[in-house]
Design a protein around this motif. Structure first.
Motif, mmCIF file in Angstrom:
data_model
loop_
_atom_site.group_PDB
_atom_site.id
_atom_site.type_symbol
_atom_site.label_atom_id
_atom_site.label_comp_id
_atom_site.label_asym_id
_atom_site.label_seq_id
_atom_site.Cartn_x
_atom_site.Cartn_y
_atom_site.Cartn_z
ATOM 1 N N ILE A 1 0.987 -1.572 -0.375
ATOM 2 C CA ILE A 1 0.072 -0.398 0.013
ATOM 3 C C ILE A 1 0.989 1.280 -0.330
ATOM 4 O O ILE A 1 0.469 2.171 -0.898
ATOM 5 C CB ILE A 1 -1.219 0.109 1.545
ATOM 6 C CG1 ILE A 1 -2.072 -1.046 0.957
ATOM 7 C CG2 ILE A 1 -1.229 1.336 1.119
ATOM 8 C CD1 ILE A 1 -2.923 -0.889 2.098
ATOM 9 N N GLU A 2 2.285 1.074 0.942
ATOM 10 C CA GLU A 2 2.867 2.623 0.605
ATOM 11 C C GLU A 2 3.180 2.362 -0.901
ATOM 12 O O GLU A 2 3.736 3.449 -0.798
ATOM 13 C CB GLU A 2 3.677 2.223 1.877
ATOM 14 C CG GLU A 2 3.610 2.187 3.582
ATOM 15 C CD GLU A 2 4.297 2.417 4.324
ATOM 16 O OE1 GLU A 2 4.768 3.460 5.245
ATOM 17 O OE2 GLU A 2 5.490 1.114 3.876
ATOM 18 N N GLU A 3 3.514 1.996 -1.035
ATOM 19 C CA GLU A 3 3.887 1.734 -2.408
ATOM 20 C C GLU A 3 3.635 2.511 -3.780
ATOM 21 O O GLU A 3 3.868 2.858 -3.918
ATOM 22 C CB GLU A 3 5.167 0.338 -2.989
ATOM 23 C CG GLU A 3 6.510 -0.185 -2.640
ATOM 24 C CD GLU A 3 6.373 -1.296 -3.179
ATOM 25 O OE1 GLU A 3 7.119 -2.287 -1.782
ATOM 26 O OE2 GLU A 3 5.487 -2.634 -4.208
ATOM 27 N N ARG A 4 2.106 2.561 -3.413
ATOM 28 C CA ARG A 4 1.183 3.067 -4.287
ATOM 29 C C ARG A 4 0.748 4.437 -4.250
ATOM 30 O O ARG A 4 0.342 5.385 -4.633
ATOM 31 C CB ARG A 4 0.243 1.580 -4.382
ATOM 32 C CG ARG A 4 0.055 0.571 -5.219
ATOM 33 C CD ARG A 4 0.087 -0.921 -5.091
ATOM 34 N NE ARG A 4 0.415 -1.553 -5.853
ATOM 35 C CZ ARG A 4 2.274 -2.226 -5.551
ATOM 36 N NH1 ARG A 4 2.243 -2.270 -5.025
ATOM 37 N NH2 ARG A 4 2.065 -3.431 -6.372
ATOM 38 N N ASN A 5 0.571 4.409 -3.088
ATOM 39 C CA ASN A 5 -0.022 5.826 -1.527
ATOM 40 C C ASN A 5 -0.906 6.348 -2.409
ATOM 41 O O ASN A 5 -0.945 7.403 -3.000
ATOM 42 C CB ASN A 5 1.526 6.893 -2.547
ATOM 43 C CG ASN A 5 1.342 8.384 -1.612
ATOM 44 O OD1 ASN A 5 0.677 8.134 -0.660
ATOM 45 N ND2 ASN A 5 1.111 8.808 -2.080
ATOM 46 N N PRO A 6 -2.398 5.641 -1.871
ATOM 47 C CA PRO A 6 -3.425 6.172 -2.161
ATOM 48 C C PRO A 6 -3.884 6.952 -1.808
ATOM 49 O O PRO A 6 -3.409 7.481 -0.396
ATOM 50 C CB PRO A 6 -4.058 4.582 -2.252
ATOM 51 C CG PRO A 6 -3.803 4.022 -1.293
ATOM 52 C CD PRO A 6 -2.215 4.174 -1.602
ATOM 53 N N LYS A 7 -5.258 7.492 -2.976
ATOM 54 C CA LYS A 7 -5.397 8.638 -2.151
ATOM 55 C C LYS A 7 -6.432 8.148 -1.504
ATOM 56 O O LYS A 7 -7.233 8.920 -0.366
ATOM 57 C CB LYS A 7 -6.297 9.629 -2.886
ATOM 58 C CG LYS A 7 -4.595 9.641 -3.948
ATOM 59 C CD LYS A 7 -5.316 11.249 -5.326
ATOM 60 C CE LYS A 7 -4.248 11.992 -6.151
ATOM 61 N NZ LYS A 7 -5.188 12.289 -7.184
ATOM 62 N N VAL A 8 -7.241 7.406 -1.518
ATOM 63 C CA VAL A 8 -8.617 6.708 -0.779
ATOM 64 C C VAL A 8 -8.221 5.041 -0.828
ATOM 65 O O VAL A 8 -8.101 4.281 -1.511
ATOM 66 C CB VAL A 8 -10.002 7.033 -1.382
ATOM 67 C CG1 VAL A 8 -10.783 6.331 -1.102
ATOM 68 C CG2 VAL A 8 -10.534 8.162 -1.518
ATOM 69 N N ILE A 9 -8.519 4.289 0.230
ATOM 70 C CA ILE A 9 -8.854 3.264 0.620
ATOM 71 C C ILE A 9 -9.809 2.769 1.106
ATOM 72 O O ILE A 9 -10.335 3.076 2.270
ATOM 73 C CB ILE A 9 -7.409 2.919 1.516
ATOM 74 C CG1 ILE A 9 -6.283 3.009 1.330
ATOM 75 C CG2 ILE A 9 -7.758 0.885 2.257
ATOM 76 C CD1 ILE A 9 -5.201 3.335 2.277
ATOM 77 N N ALA A 10 -11.161 1.466 0.193
ATOM 78 C CA ALA A 10 -11.878 1.620 0.744
ATOM 79 C C ALA A 10 -12.002 0.072 0.789
ATOM 80 O O ALA A 10 -10.955 -0.789 0.684
ATOM 81 C CB ALA A 10 -12.889 1.490 -0.623
#
Length: 461
Positions: A148-157
């Motif tokens: 998840i950190e590698e992708r650094n999403p704006k929203v995690i649903a």
């Protein structure tokens, strides 16, 4: 163009003709039932197609760039269970599935499993590649955090919802563990979300609908055989006998049911000519099917991962009768009219409560005594999507009734009417109908027709 290519590949892979598990040669109304292997091929092809077409649209429509699904064996998330290959009956230990939308220009939605094993279809369809090697990183949660950190999403649903049970699949412990795993800057980006789960579950694809007719046809054929003289002998056969016959028939065909079939009886206490039947309203006689009875079944099967939900009526002919009494036939026609009114108010974007109000208002204005309790169908019998009334909530359903009717959705049109029957000394009866249909966003159609006349059960006089 990418979706078109996927669609073409799907049909190249999809078996147009499959071997049958059993063919009901003595009754041509029964479609062939496929072997378990052929079913698995179809279902995994469907799943591969759905993952590549539905997910990107859902995530972008809802402005979500990462969707994390977490379930443990024997405590399944209803959504995860629809994303597993046909040979996986449940999650394995803890199953974590992740969707990440990199944007159309960067390769679209990637998907992967934080799992020792990749999720792969029976024909090698790459559903979810595995991105966890326990020998290198024993901690599954730590591996999830890194990805998840590698992708650094704006929203995690995540699948958490106060309104929809089908979208509330993450357990408290797993939700807490995910939250504890994430670094502080990502904790605030985690959102309880239900639109992705409901959108995924309620959307039906063309390949699914191409087969759904056979599934409903099977259900109709089983109902018809059960409501016939080959199963029912007036004065001997009970309602429970017919219910259990249905259970055995479903199993003999290699199918499943998602609820126990229920068979009930309505009968005249007194006919218009004054003839009465007090002996039929006491003790065990109440459950034994008699000449002149109206019988009703509520029935559903599960096949190819999809469900049916049907309610039909039968009539046991009296001596010298060739058809049901006119009053009963008119009552059934009134039920059909209520169906017509309801589906005429299907409109994409209209809420279930709005459709309910419009239907009831029009029906009452036409002199109909209606009750509407219609629901979506598909992966689940009481499926994801808008609720159009409940039998005890005819004024609207908070939450689920506020959800919109959407395109490309399948429905069980479930409702009933009350009407007096002249031939039964104006006794009031309830006609309860339920048929499966499909709404494409413009038009509604019944997947395998609907009941417009009684199943007639004859007998030897």
């Amino acid at each position: 163009m990418k979706h078109l290519i996927i669609f073409i590949i799907f049909y190249l892979l999809f078996p147009l003709h499959s071997k049958a598990y059993t063919q009901q040669a003595e009754n041509p109304e029964y479609p062939a039932v496929l072997s378990m292997r052929d079913r698995a091929i179809i279902q995994d092809n469907w799943l591969y197609y759905r993952l590549n077409t539905i997910i990107p649209n859902l995530m972008r429509k809802n402005n979500v760039d990462m969707w994390v699904l977490i379930a443990r064996e024997y405590n399944e998330d209803p959504v995860i269970s629809t994303m597993l290959p046909a040979t996986w009956f449940a999650s394995r230990r803890r199953t974590i599935l992740v969707f990440h939308d990199r944007g159309e220009e960067n390769g679209g939605v990637e998907r992967f499993a934080i799992s020792r094993y990749a999720l792969q279809g029976v024909n090698g369809q790459k559903l979810f590649p595995a991105k966890w090697n326990p020998e290198k990183e024993p901690d599954q949660w730590k591996r999830l955090r890194t990805l998840i950190e590698e992708r650094n999403p704006k929203v995690i649903a995540v699948n958490s919802s106060n309104t929809f049970a089908l979208a509330d699949g993450i357990s408290h412990s797993q939700h807490q563990a995910l939250f504890d795993t994430l670094p502080d800057q990502l904790k605030g980006r985690t959102q309880s979300h239900d639109a992705l789960a409901i959108g995924w579950l309620e959307t039906r694809t063309k390949p699914e609908m191409d087969r759904y007719g056979e599934i409903v046809q099977l259900a109709h054929a089983i109902i018809a055989e059960g409501f016939s003289e080959s199963v029912i002998t007036p004065g001997i056969t009970s309602a429970a006998d017919v219910s259990w016959w249905y259970r055995d028939k479903i199993r003999s065909l290699g199918l499943q049911t998602w609820f126990h079939p229920s068979v009930s009886i309505q009968r005249a206490k007194r006919l218009a000519d004054g003839q009465s039947f007090p002996e039929l309203f006491s003790g065990a006689n109440q459950s034994i099917i008699q000449k002149g009875d109206v019988i009703h079944v509520d029935f559903g099967i599960t096949y190819l991962g999809l469900n049916t939900d049907t309610q039909h009526h039968g009539y046991i002919l009296r001596n010298r009768e060739k058809d049901a009494p006119e009053g009963l036939k008119k009552a059934l026609a009134t039920g059909n009219r209520l169906q017509d009114i309801l589906v005429s108010h299907y409109k994409a974007g209209r809420s279930g409560n709005q459709a309910l109000k419009l239907t009831r208002t029009q029906a009452i204005s036409e002199g109909i005594n209606p009750s509407v309790y219609t629901h979506p169908i598909g992966y689940h019998g009481h499926g994801a999507g808008a609720t159009i009334g409940l039998w005890d909530q005819q004024g609207g359903v908070k939450g689920r009734g506020d959800y919109p009717i959407n395109s490309n959705t399948a429905w069980s049109i479930e409702l009933s009417i009350l009407q007096n029957i002249p031939e039964w000394n104006n006794q009031e009866i309830r006609i309860m109908l339920e048929e499966d249909g499909y709404f494409n966003g413009r038009d509604f159609y019944y997947i395998d027709g609907r009941q417009k006349s009684f199943h007639l059960i004859s007998h030897s006089e």
